[in-house]
Design an enzyme around this catalytic site. Structure first.
Site, PDB file in Angstrom:
ATOM      1  N   ARG A 139       0.850  -1.194   0.000  1.00  0.00           N
ATOM      2  CA  ARG A 139       0.000   0.000   0.000  1.00  0.00           C
ATOM      3  C   ARG A 139       0.883   1.240   0.000  1.00  0.00           C
ATOM      4  O   ARG A 139       2.110   1.150   0.105  1.00  0.00           O
ATOM      5  CB  ARG A 139      -1.036   0.002   1.139  1.00  0.00           C
ATOM      6  CG  ARG A 139      -0.657  -0.621   2.441  1.00  0.00           C
ATOM      7  CD  ARG A 139       0.439   0.061   3.193  1.00  0.00           C
ATOM      8  NE  ARG A 139       0.204   1.475   3.354  1.00  0.00           N
ATOM      9  CZ  ARG A 139       1.147   2.382   3.544  1.00  0.00           C
ATOM     10  NH1 ARG A 139       2.438   2.013   3.596  1.00  0.00           N
ATOM     11  NH2 ARG A 139       0.884   3.657   3.677  1.00  0.00           N
TER      12      ARG A 139
ATOM     13  N   ALA B  53       0.658   5.126  -2.216  1.00  0.00           N
ATOM     14  CA  ALA B  53       0.462   5.387  -3.647  1.00  0.00           C
ATOM     15  C   ALA B  53       1.656   4.995  -4.535  1.00  0.00           C
ATOM     16  O   ALA B  53       1.492   4.223  -5.489  1.00  0.00           O
ATOM     17  CB  ALA B  53       0.084   6.855  -3.839  1.00  0.00           C
TER      18      ALA B  53
ATOM     19  N   GLN C  32      -1.757   2.460   9.962  1.00  0.00           N
ATOM     20  CA  GLN C  32      -0.510   2.565   9.186  1.00  0.00           C
ATOM     21  C   GLN C  32       0.549   3.373   9.938  1.00  0.00           C
ATOM     22  O   GLN C  32       1.741   3.135   9.769  1.00  0.00           O
ATOM     23  CB  GLN C  32      -0.784   3.210   7.824  1.00  0.00           C
ATOM     24  CG  GLN C  32      -1.528   2.335   6.839  1.00  0.00           C
ATOM     25  CD  GLN C  32      -3.029   2.542   6.920  1.00  0.00           C
ATOM     26  OE1 GLN C  32      -3.571   2.901   7.963  1.00  0.00           O
ATOM     27  NE2 GLN C  32      -3.717   2.306   5.822  1.00  0.00           N
TER      28      GLN C  32
ATOM     29  N   ASP D 243      -2.116  10.754  -2.257  1.00  0.00           N
ATOM     30  CA  ASP D 243      -2.545   9.697  -3.187  1.00  0.00           C
ATOM     31  C   ASP D 243      -2.941  10.248  -4.550  1.00  0.00           C
ATOM     32  O   ASP D 243      -2.887   9.543  -5.548  1.00  0.00           O
ATOM     33  CB  ASP D 243      -3.718   8.915  -2.596  1.00  0.00           C
ATOM     34  CG  ASP D 243      -3.206   7.907  -1.586  1.00  0.00           C
ATOM     35  OD1 ASP D 243      -2.885   8.326  -0.458  1.00  0.00           O
ATOM     36  OD2 ASP D 243      -3.074   6.729  -1.955  1.00  0.00           O
TER      37      ASP D 243
ATOM     38  N   ASN E 163      -5.438  12.299   0.478  1.00  0.00           N
ATOM     39  CA  ASN E 163      -4.496  11.490   1.270  1.00  0.00           C
ATOM     40  C   ASN E 163      -5.303  10.759   2.339  1.00  0.00           C
ATOM     41  O   ASN E 163      -6.527  10.926   2.443  1.00  0.00           O
ATOM     42  CB  ASN E 163      -3.395  12.369   1.881  1.00  0.00           C
ATOM     43  CG  ASN E 163      -2.273  11.543   2.479  1.00  0.00           C
ATOM     44  OD1 ASN E 163      -1.765  10.631   1.838  1.00  0.00           O
ATOM     45  ND2 ASN E 163      -1.895  11.811   3.717  1.00  0.00           N
ATOM     46  N   LYS E 164      -4.627   9.944   3.116  1.00  0.00           N
ATOM     47  CA  LYS E 164      -5.288   9.122   4.132  1.00  0.00           C
ATOM     48  C   LYS E 164      -6.285   9.926   4.961  1.00  0.00           C
ATOM     49  O   LYS E 164      -6.001  11.061   5.352  1.00  0.00           O
ATOM     50  CB  LYS E 164      -4.196   8.505   5.025  1.00  0.00           C
ATOM     51  CG  LYS E 164      -4.676   7.655   6.170  1.00  0.00           C
ATOM     52  CD  LYS E 164      -5.597   6.532   5.761  1.00  0.00           C
ATOM     53  CE  LYS E 164      -5.004   5.603   4.717  1.00  0.00           C
ATOM     54  NZ  LYS E 164      -6.029   4.731   4.069  1.00  0.00           N
TER      55      LYS E 164
HETATM   56  O1  MRU Z   1      -4.522   3.165   2.402  1.00  0.00           O
HETATM   57  P1  MRU Z   1      -3.054   3.390   2.240  1.00  0.00           P
HETATM   58  O2  MRU Z   1      -2.234   2.843   3.361  1.00  0.00           O
HETATM   59  O3  MRU Z   1      -2.555   2.933   0.885  1.00  0.00           O
HETATM   60  O4  MRU Z   1      -2.889   4.973   2.271  1.00  0.00           O
HETATM   61  C1  MRU Z   1      -1.620   5.513   2.103  1.00  0.00           C
HETATM   62  C2  MRU Z   1      -1.582   6.985   2.221  1.00  0.00           C
HETATM   63  O5  MRU Z   1      -2.571   7.643   2.367  1.00  0.00           O
HETATM   64  C3  MRU Z   1      -0.240   7.627   2.055  1.00  0.00           C
HETATM   65  O6  MRU Z   1      -0.142   8.781   2.817  1.00  0.00           O
HETATM   66  C4  MRU Z   1      -0.048   8.011   0.575  1.00  0.00           C
HETATM   67  O7  MRU Z   1      -0.305   6.915  -0.256  1.00  0.00           O
HETATM   68  C5  MRU Z   1       1.318   8.525   0.305  1.00  0.00           C
HETATM   69  S1  MRU Z   1       2.534   7.276   0.480  1.00  0.00           S
HETATM   70  C6  MRU Z   1       4.025   7.908   0.007  1.00  0.00           C
END
Ligand code: MRU
Length: 350
Positions: free
Chosen positions: A44, A46, A197, A238, A248-249
């Site tokens: 996981r 992006a 995460q 993302d 983003n998350k």
């Molecule tokens: O659901 P996830 O764990 O894939 O979400 C990840 C995020 O939101 C990260 O902050 C984003 O992908 C940037 S990672 C460099």
């Protein structure tokens, strides 16, 4: 830390669902294995999803073509990579990487390439997506660290580290560089409910590398900003639109509002592959909604009534107006974002 690599015709992934307690690798020999790994968050973040997808396209090709025969038509390759492209909707790096491989495939068809030549070309391009990401992380880290001229305390959210990329991380890449340059006091990281995460992955990465850090629950962020002298917030992304709105998350938007209220900078670190130059603004970003069990349960144990209604968006959108700067491999973009992102688009297309 090797968490994603190609070996003997397969993609090897460190299973992020089992971190930090177990370091277990899974071997993906079929594109569907990677699609499943992406959908279930074994891999996981992006940029990491983009790198995994680029390799998965090689697997999809090998499954849909036969050595010795001419390579199948474009529609066959597109069909073989469609479920992969749709595995998660918000991170644009996924569709970006699959589309890059589809374009490569069109070129290979036009050249009447053999099976072996096509396999090698797709694999080489996947390796380039991977190595480019590492190089871009390093550039971002330098640009981001240069924003600070004294030791600082940073708050971050989710995991935008090595595990989420093909390199040292986006937000965590900047944090690592600050640490190297002795400009980091400490890092506060939100645990990032519901899938943790921040607690499972960011805390794992930072403690492993002896970078000073403190874990907080998501609902402690406002108090931490007030009481722990947080100088800036740095997060990953993302998908970023032409207007500069950032997906983003889930929880990122709340942090941006907090940063605005407390008058501290809110930075986003993301490579150019995370920009969606086709989208005008954040209202057009598809937001993934995930299973209710992720919220009703805590690590598989029921923590709410089994029949309670749940809303579980995996991401939110932070309006550009709340973003102090976007740290990219080409430099730090600031408002007005439309102009800055148009320039970035031109640089990337060159
Ligand atoms: O659901 P996830 O764990 O894939 O979400 C990840 C995020 O939101 C990260 O902050 C984003 O992908 C940037 S990672 C460099």
């Amino acid at each position: 830390m090797r968490h994603l690599y190609w070996e003997n015709g397969a993609l090897i992934l460190l299973d992020q669902r089992r971190l930090p307690t177990e370091e277990v690798y899974i071997t993906c020999r079929k594109a569907a294995d990677v699609t499943h790994a992406i959908a279930t968050l074994a891999v996981r973040g992006a940029p990491a999803i983009g790198v995994a997808a680029a390799y998965a396209c090689v697997l999809a090709f090998a499954e849909s073509a036969t050595s010795g025969n001419s390579i199948p038509q474009q529609s066959t390759f597109n069909a073989a990579t469609e479920a992969l492209r749709e595995a998660r909707p918000t991170a644009v790096n996924l569709a970006w990487a699959v589309d890059l491989q589809r374009e490569m495939y069109a070129t290979l068809l036009a050249q009447n390439a053999s099976y072996d030549a096509a396999y090698q070309a797709l694999l080489l391009q996947a390796q380039k997506v991977d190595s480019d990401d590492l190089a871009q992380n390093k550039e971002m880290a330098k640009h981001g660290a240069a924003l600070f001229d004294r030791p600082v305390t940073i708050l971050t959210h989710c995991n935008a580290g090595a595990l989420a990329t093909g390199g040292i991380g986006t937000a965590l890449g900047v944090i690592r560089e600050l640490h190297l340059q002795k400009k980091l006091i400490t890092v506060y990281m939100d645990e990032t409910r519901p899938l943790l995460q921040g607690a499972r992955l960011t805390a794992y990465e930072l403690t492993k590398d002896n970078i000073p850090c403190t874990l907080i629950c998501d609902n402690m962020a406002a108090s931490a900003i007030l009481n722990k002298k947080i100088d800036a917030i740095i997060v990953g992304a993302d998908r970023i639109t032409m207007h500069g709105d950032v997906a983003n998350k889930i929880g990122t938007y709340g942090l941006a509002v907090l940063a605005y209220y407390h008058n501290i900078p809110f930075y986003v670190a993301a490579p150019s592959s995370t920009f969606d130059f086709t989208l005008k603004d954040g209202s057009q970003i598809p937001i993934e909604e995930r299973a209710a069990e992720e919220v009703r349960q805590f690590q598989g144990v029921c923590s709410a009534p089994q029949n309670v209604a749940v809303w579980n968006p995996a991401f939110d959108v932070t309006p550009a107006e709340l973003v102090t700067g976007i740290i990219t491999e080409k430099g730090v973009l600031t408002a007005p974002y439309k102009q800055a992102i148009t320039k970035l688009k031109e640089k990337v297309k060159q």
